[in-house]
Write a protein that holds these residues in place. Structure first.
Motif, PDB file in Angstrom:
ATOM      1  N   ASP A   1       3.363  -2.878   9.061  1.00 56.16           N
ATOM      2  CA  ASP A   1       3.160  -3.849   7.989  1.00 56.16           C
ATOM      3  C   ASP A   1       2.557  -5.122   8.565  1.00 56.16           C
ATOM      4  O   ASP A   1       2.880  -5.528   9.695  1.00 56.16           O
ATOM      5  CB  ASP A   1       4.490  -4.180   7.302  1.00 56.16           C
ATOM      6  CG  ASP A   1       5.026  -3.017   6.486  1.00 56.16           C
ATOM      7  OD1 ASP A   1       4.214  -2.147   6.111  1.00 56.16           O
ATOM      8  OD2 ASP A   1       6.239  -2.986   6.225  1.00 56.16           O
ATOM      9  N   LEU A   2       1.709  -5.761   7.797  1.00 59.86           N
ATOM     10  CA  LEU A   2       1.065  -6.989   8.253  1.00 59.86           C
ATOM     11  C   LEU A   2       2.078  -8.130   8.252  1.00 59.86           C
ATOM     12  O   LEU A   2       2.691  -8.428   7.215  1.00 59.86           O
ATOM     13  CB  LEU A   2      -0.101  -7.337   7.329  1.00 59.86           C
ATOM     14  CG  LEU A   2      -0.884  -8.604   7.656  1.00 59.86           C
ATOM     15  CD1 LEU A   2      -1.617  -8.452   8.984  1.00 59.86           C
ATOM     16  CD2 LEU A   2      -1.887  -8.913   6.548  1.00 59.86           C
TER      17      LEU A   2
ATOM     18  N   PRO B   1       0.824  -1.213   0.000  1.00 57.99           N
ATOM     19  CA  PRO B   1       0.000   0.000   0.000  1.00 57.99           C
ATOM     20  C   PRO B   1       0.853   1.255   0.000  1.00 57.99           C
ATOM     21  O   PRO B   1       1.895   1.319   0.664  1.00 57.99           O
ATOM     22  CB  PRO B   1      -0.815  -0.124   1.292  1.00 57.99           C
ATOM     23  CG  PRO B   1      -0.035  -1.049   2.159  1.00 57.99           C
ATOM     24  CD  PRO B   1       0.680  -1.986   1.249  1.00 57.99           C
ATOM     25  N   SER B   2       0.440   2.235  -0.770  1.00 57.98           N
ATOM     26  CA  SER B   2       1.122   3.518  -0.801  1.00 57.98           C
ATOM     27  C   SER B   2       0.519   4.430   0.269  1.00 57.98           C
ATOM     28  O   SER B   2      -0.412   4.046   0.983  1.00 57.98           O
ATOM     29  CB  SER B   2       0.982   4.147  -2.189  1.00 57.98           C
ATOM     30  OG  SER B   2      -0.391   4.313  -2.500  1.00 57.98           O
TER      31      SER B   2
ATOM     32  N   CYS C   1      -4.063  -3.473   3.868  1.00 54.91           N
ATOM     33  CA  CYS C   1      -4.197  -2.144   3.265  1.00 54.91           C
ATOM     34  C   CYS C   1      -3.940  -1.027   4.275  1.00 54.91           C
ATOM     35  O   CYS C   1      -4.234   0.134   4.007  1.00 54.91           O
ATOM     36  CB  CYS C   1      -5.588  -1.999   2.661  1.00 54.91           C
ATOM     37  SG  CYS C   1      -5.914  -3.114   1.278  1.00 54.91           S
ATOM     38  N   ARG C   2      -3.420  -1.400   5.436  1.00 55.78           N
ATOM     39  CA  ARG C   2      -3.124  -0.454   6.520  1.00 55.78           C
ATOM     40  C   ARG C   2      -4.364   0.332   6.937  1.00 55.78           C
ATOM     41  O   ARG C   2      -4.318   1.539   7.174  1.00 55.78           O
ATOM     42  CB  ARG C   2      -1.981   0.482   6.130  1.00 55.78           C
ATOM     43  CG  ARG C   2      -0.655  -0.251   5.954  1.00 55.78           C
ATOM     44  CD  ARG C   2       0.516   0.684   6.024  1.00 55.78           C
ATOM     45  NE  ARG C   2       1.765  -0.068   5.870  1.00 55.78           N
ATOM     46  CZ  ARG C   2       2.680   0.182   4.938  1.00 55.78           C
ATOM     47  NH1 ARG C   2       2.498   1.155   4.081  1.00 55.78           N
ATOM     48  NH2 ARG C   2       3.794  -0.534   4.871  1.00 55.78           N
TER      49      ARG C   2
ATOM     50  N   LEU D   1     -12.158  -3.101  -4.652  1.00 52.65           N
ATOM     51  CA  LEU D   1     -12.272  -3.385  -3.224  1.00 52.65           C
ATOM     52  C   LEU D   1     -10.978  -3.004  -2.511  1.00 52.65           C
ATOM     53  O   LEU D   1     -10.999  -2.413  -1.419  1.00 52.65           O
ATOM     54  CB  LEU D   1     -12.584  -4.864  -2.993  1.00 52.65           C
ATOM     55  CG  LEU D   1     -12.690  -5.297  -1.526  1.00 52.65           C
ATOM     56  CD1 LEU D   1     -13.774  -4.511  -0.796  1.00 52.65           C
ATOM     57  CD2 LEU D   1     -12.959  -6.789  -1.425  1.00 52.65           C
ATOM     58  N   ARG D   2      -9.859  -3.322  -3.117  1.00 53.02           N
ATOM     59  CA  ARG D   2      -8.562  -2.948  -2.547  1.00 53.02           C
ATOM     60  C   ARG D   2      -8.455  -1.428  -2.395  1.00 53.02           C
ATOM     61  O   ARG D   2      -8.002  -0.923  -1.364  1.00 53.02           O
ATOM     62  CB  ARG D   2      -7.443  -3.482  -3.437  1.00 53.02           C
ATOM     63  CG  ARG D   2      -6.044  -3.277  -2.895  1.00 53.02           C
ATOM     64  CD  ARG D   2      -5.036  -3.951  -3.807  1.00 53.02           C
ATOM     65  NE  ARG D   2      -4.986  -3.306  -5.126  1.00 53.02           N
ATOM     66  CZ  ARG D   2      -4.379  -3.846  -6.179  1.00 53.02           C
ATOM     67  NH1 ARG D   2      -3.806  -5.034  -6.086  1.00 53.02           N
ATOM     68  NH2 ARG D   2      -4.368  -3.210  -7.331  1.00 53.02           N
ATOM     69  N   GLU D   3      -8.902  -0.710  -3.419  1.00 51.17           N
ATOM     70  CA  GLU D   3      -8.873   0.756  -3.375  1.00 51.17           C
ATOM     71  C   GLU D   3      -9.760   1.286  -2.250  1.00 51.17           C
ATOM     72  O   GLU D   3      -9.367   2.197  -1.500  1.00 51.17           O
ATOM     73  CB  GLU D   3      -9.330   1.314  -4.725  1.00 51.17           C
ATOM     74  CG  GLU D   3      -9.411   2.827  -4.786  1.00 51.17           C
ATOM     75  CD  GLU D   3     -10.051   3.320  -6.075  1.00 51.17           C
ATOM     76  OE1 GLU D   3     -10.715   4.376  -6.043  1.00 51.17           O
ATOM     77  OE2 GLU D   3      -9.907   2.648  -7.120  1.00 51.17           O
TER      78      GLU D   3
END
Length: 357
Positions: free
Chosen positions: A332-333, A169-170, A284-285, A255-257
């Motif tokens: 981070d996961l 993720p940015s 996705c934080r 969905l990710r967005e």
């Protein structure tokens, strides 16, 4: 080892996600594979693709499954199905999957006849399997409690789907959005979230913040007879400036967005076999606020989630306000769950059960 896999649910949500995650990782293990009914065929020297349009749980599958396909399956060392459906005439060791027994544990999800039918298929899968696969220790315990299961039960956890597995993720700007991923079945707990959201929204308005609740899915699938969810949404929307929205169907990338842009994912489930959305959110934080049901405690206790008291809308509203206003970035996961590990555990299970009859 030659492994036949029922792939007819590939591309579907839920079980299809589990299956596709496994396929992405197991094909490269050096074994041979017979893939039954996979629409997007895999071209590889160790893969044999077999067309199959027979519907799952149909009379044809149970009694008249095509002999030509059966003969091919029976050349394998094992047959794996990602669900509890097993075609007739399979003579090699079968490994079936029971993700949960929610229809046996939660009253009201199905009528008496529907519950009996599901129990029949669960029990049939157990009877015909060399061993059973499930996705959490919680589900294993519930299978044992509800069904006559003397077979070995192997726990292979879920992982992140491919569109998130290698995603970094940015620094996406978060919007004032709370996101819910699920459906309106009783055990998903959406009414708990809706009642909490009403109080939460008023709290945020006092701070000049106008949040939004995003429900992934289509409102056409939300029938008023299902816990009165649509009526409740209409009532709360009239009080909260129509801030509850449905996304309609969304692609994996969309969905990710949406997850990346949301501040908090709320998973108010009363019951799950595993529960993947909090894992997706953390990747996705995005903060995950989840009910303190036993399976979530099993899966997420050592991950950076927040728990609220299951079925307690007041506690959820308070915790939601706290999570929503948190500004400290999530780490981070950690790679605790992945379908690569799931595939490895499956192979270990096949080998163990084949050599320990």
């Amino acid at each position: 080892m030659k492994i036949a896999i029922d792939c007819r649910m590939s591309g579907c949500s839920g079980i299809g996600t589990f299956l596709d995650g496994i396929l992405d990782n197991i094909i490269s293990t050096g074994n041979e594979f017979i893939l039954i009914g996979l629409k997007n065929k895999i071209s590889a020297p160790n893969v044999q693709n077999i067309d199959c349009s027979v519907k799952m749980f149909s009379v044809k599958e149970m009694f008249f499954f095509p002999k030509a396909i059966r003969n091919i399956i029976n050349t394998a060392d094992v047959f794996f199905t990602p669900y509890c459906n097993i075609p007739c005439g399979i003579k090699v060791p079968v490994f079936s999957t029971i993700h949960d027994v929610v229809f046996l544990d939660v009253k009201g999800l199905a009528g008496k006849a529907g519950t009996l039918v599901r129990k029949f298929f669960y029990q049939r899968a157990i009877n015909k399997s060399r061993a059973v696969i499930t996705v959490s220790q919680f589900s294993k315990n519930r299978i044992i409690a509800n069904l006559k299961c003397s077979k070995e039960i192997f726990v292979v956890y879920n992982g992140l789907p491919s569109y998130l597995e290698n995603f970094t993720p940015s620094e996406t700007k978060k919007t004032d959005t709370v996101i819910f991923i699920g459906n309106i079945k009783k055990h998903k707990g959406l009414p708990v979230l809706l009642n909490a959201y009403s109080d939460f929204y008023k709290n945020m308005q006092e701070k000049n913040i106008s949040p939004k609740l995003l429900i992934t899915g289509s409102s056409e699938n939300f029938r008023t007879k299902d816990n009165g969810v649509l009526s409740l949404i209409e009532k709360i929307n009239s009080q909260c400036n129509s801030s509850i929205e449905f996304t309609g169907w969304v692609s994996d990338e969309k969905l990710r967005e949406l997850l990346c842009c949301s501040k908090v994912l709320v998973q108010p489930s009363l019951y799950e076999g595993f529960g993947i959305p909090p894992l997706q959110a953390l990747k996705c934080r995005t903060r995950a606020l989840i009910s303190d049901i036993p399976v979530f405690k099993e899966i997420y206790s050592d991950l950076p989630v927040d728990f609220f008291k299951s079925e307690d809308s007041k506690d959820l509203a308070e915790k939601l306000a706290s999570s929503f206003t948190q500004t400290k970035p999530l780490p981070d996961l950690p790679k605790k769950y992945s379908y690569k590990k799931t595939a490895e555990y499956l192979l270990q299970s096949f080998n163990y059960a084949r050599t320990n009859k």
